[in-house]
Design a protein around this motif. Structure first.
Motif, PDB file in Angstrom:
ATOM      1  N   MET A 118      60.649   1.788   2.751  1.00  0.00           N
ATOM      2  CA  MET A 118      59.298   2.230   3.097  1.00  0.00           C
ATOM      3  C   MET A 118      59.157   3.736   2.914  1.00  0.00           C
ATOM      4  O   MET A 118      58.096   4.223   2.501  1.00  0.00           O
ATOM      5  N   ILE A 119      60.213   4.492   3.202  1.00  0.00           N
ATOM      6  CA  ILE A 119      60.164   5.940   2.967  1.00  0.00           C
ATOM      7  C   ILE A 119      60.054   6.227   1.476  1.00  0.00           C
ATOM      8  O   ILE A 119      59.304   7.111   1.044  1.00  0.00           O
ATOM      9  N   SER A 120      60.777   5.452   0.668  1.00  0.00           N
ATOM     10  CA  SER A 120      60.770   5.681  -0.784  1.00  0.00           C
ATOM     11  C   SER A 120      59.488   5.195  -1.451  1.00  0.00           C
ATOM     12  O   SER A 120      59.151   5.635  -2.541  1.00  0.00           O
ATOM     13  N   GLY A 121      58.790   4.252  -0.809  1.00  0.00           N
ATOM     14  CA  GLY A 121      57.597   3.671  -1.401  1.00  0.00           C
ATOM     15  C   GLY A 121      57.844   2.341  -2.088  1.00  0.00           C
ATOM     16  O   GLY A 121      56.912   1.741  -2.637  1.00  0.00           O
ATOM     17  N   LEU A 122      59.080   1.847  -2.046  1.00  0.00           N
ATOM     18  CA  LEU A 122      59.389   0.549  -2.645  1.00  0.00           C
ATOM     19  C   LEU A 122      58.900  -0.609  -1.784  1.00  0.00           C
ATOM     20  O   LEU A 122      58.790  -1.736  -2.254  1.00  0.00           O
TER      21      LEU A 122
END
Length: 387
Positions: free
Chosen positions: A71-75
């Motif tokens: 979620m932090i990476s945007g995946l």
């Protein structure tokens, strides 16, 4: 040749050597949740990660740690809550618009590219000049100690070398945050230990924020500035390695971080954090607890194997923190010996000791031999009994 834009010159921007102020938050999650169907993989999680720290999400499979990283990476997209990197809300931003890079468990190096080309890949995509690329990549190769491998292909490298190349490829783009998804799990035990030290050195030299995901307790303790122990999509405990190891706040965290001796007991009295208890066979114990406990309340005694030592053979205990036991068996662990003893109730305890600290050679112990063991009250953790 690579094109050069007005903003991208041949100079290499210096990477800070000192950590930023501890008050600066680089990543924050506020009441973040993620569902897969009806399953809450992450539930109402709030967390602040500081600029320049190496932060670890630690937990067993299925606890939600990798989902947080994704979620932090945007995946992965959060179903609720807010994620911020620096001052910017990033919930709706795709991965390539977030100032993060991810190093995956399998390295994900391009097999047909040399080490130099793998590291340079992101800079080529961003259209840096050939001069700038050469300077940046060579600087990174020197930092990871692989200048002599610039022309090698990934298949010609060891696992540890491939790991360093993957780190360099991510760091050369100078992200605000580097995300590490089980980065050392593919390495053998000896190489993993060496890479733990190297990874910490690389992080300190870069001055970047690293967020590491692992199920390996030792890796988390060695690497991290702070650790979040996760359970069922929530943070069970957050603190420095010393805090979570020496003062686990629950039976779950104590068990996950290496406590193997758990003894049911009743509280006799409590004075501050000091607690006196009586176990099921009438033995008196002294320990410490952060919880408020009432007389006769059911509690659990937790003590690490390394915190118990053998005093003598065949002697009656003379103090409340000394216990008469019977030897059951031993296991040779190399630098230590694990000894299993039995209490009068039949319950067993494990203790780890160096061979030199034992009163007799451990090879001479026979099942049923009496052993007097001792512990320090400050090493005994007391928790309210779980229902």
């Amino acid at each position: 040749m690579f094109k050069q834009t007005a903003k991208q010159t041949a100079s290499v921007r210096p990477i800070p050597k000192q950590r930023a102020s501890a008050a600066e938050t680089i990543v924050s999650l506020e009441h973040v949740s993620k569902y897969f169907g009806k399953l809450a993989a992450v539930s109402e999680l709030s967390l602040s990660i500081l600029q320049g720290e190496l932060f670890t999400l630690l937990g067993s499979s299925g606890c939600g740690k990798t989902t947080v990283l994704r979620m932090i990476s945007g995946l992965e997209v959060a179903d609720a809550g807010e994620i911020r990197i620096g001052e910017k809300r990033v919930n709706e931003l795709p991965p390539f618009k977030r100032s993060v890079n991810t190093v995956f468990q399998g390295y994900a190096l391009f097999p047909h590219m040399t080490v130099f080309e793998n590291i340079a890949y992101g800079l080529v995509i961003k259209r840096f000049s050939s001069i700038a690329i050469k300077q940046k990549v060579n600087t990174m190769l020197e930092r990871i100690g692989l200048s002599d491998k610039a022309g090698s292909l990934p298949r010609q490298l060891s696992g540890g070398q491939m790991q360093r190349v993957a780190l360099a490829r991510a760091l050369v783009n100078e992200p605000d945050v580097l995300l590490l998804d089980e980065p050392l799990s593919a390495l053998d035990a000896k190489l993993r230990g060496a890479m733990q030290i190297e990874l910490k050195h690389i992080q300190q030299a870069s001055g970047r924020t690293f967020i590491n995901v692992t199920h390996d307790q030792e890796e988390a303790l060695v690497l991290s500035d702070r650790i979040a122990v996760m359970r069922n999509g929530r943070i069970a405990q957050l603190g420095t390695p010393a805090e979570v190891f020496e003062r686990p706040n629950s039976i779950f965290v104590a068990d996950f971080l290496g406590v193997s001796n758990f003894i049911p007991a009743k509280v006799h009295r409590q004075n501050g954090e000091s607690v006196s208890l009586i176990d099921q066979e009438g033995l008196a114990w002294e320990g410490r607890s952060r919880s408020s406990l009432a007389p006769r309340q059911l509690a659990t005694i937790a003590i690490r194997p390394q915190k118990v030592r053998v005093l003598h053979t065949g002697f009656e205990p003379t103090a409340t923190n000394q216990i008469d036991t019977q030897f059951v068996e031993f296991a040779y662990l190399g630098t230590s010996v694990r000894i299993v003893v039995r209490l009068h109730s039949g319950r067993t305890l494990q203790l780890d000791a160096s061979p030199e600290s034992l009163p007799i050679p451990y090879q001479g112990l026979r099942p049923g031999d009496r052993l007097r063991i001792e512990y320090q009250p400050g090493d005994v953790l007391i928790y309210p009994a779980e229902k």
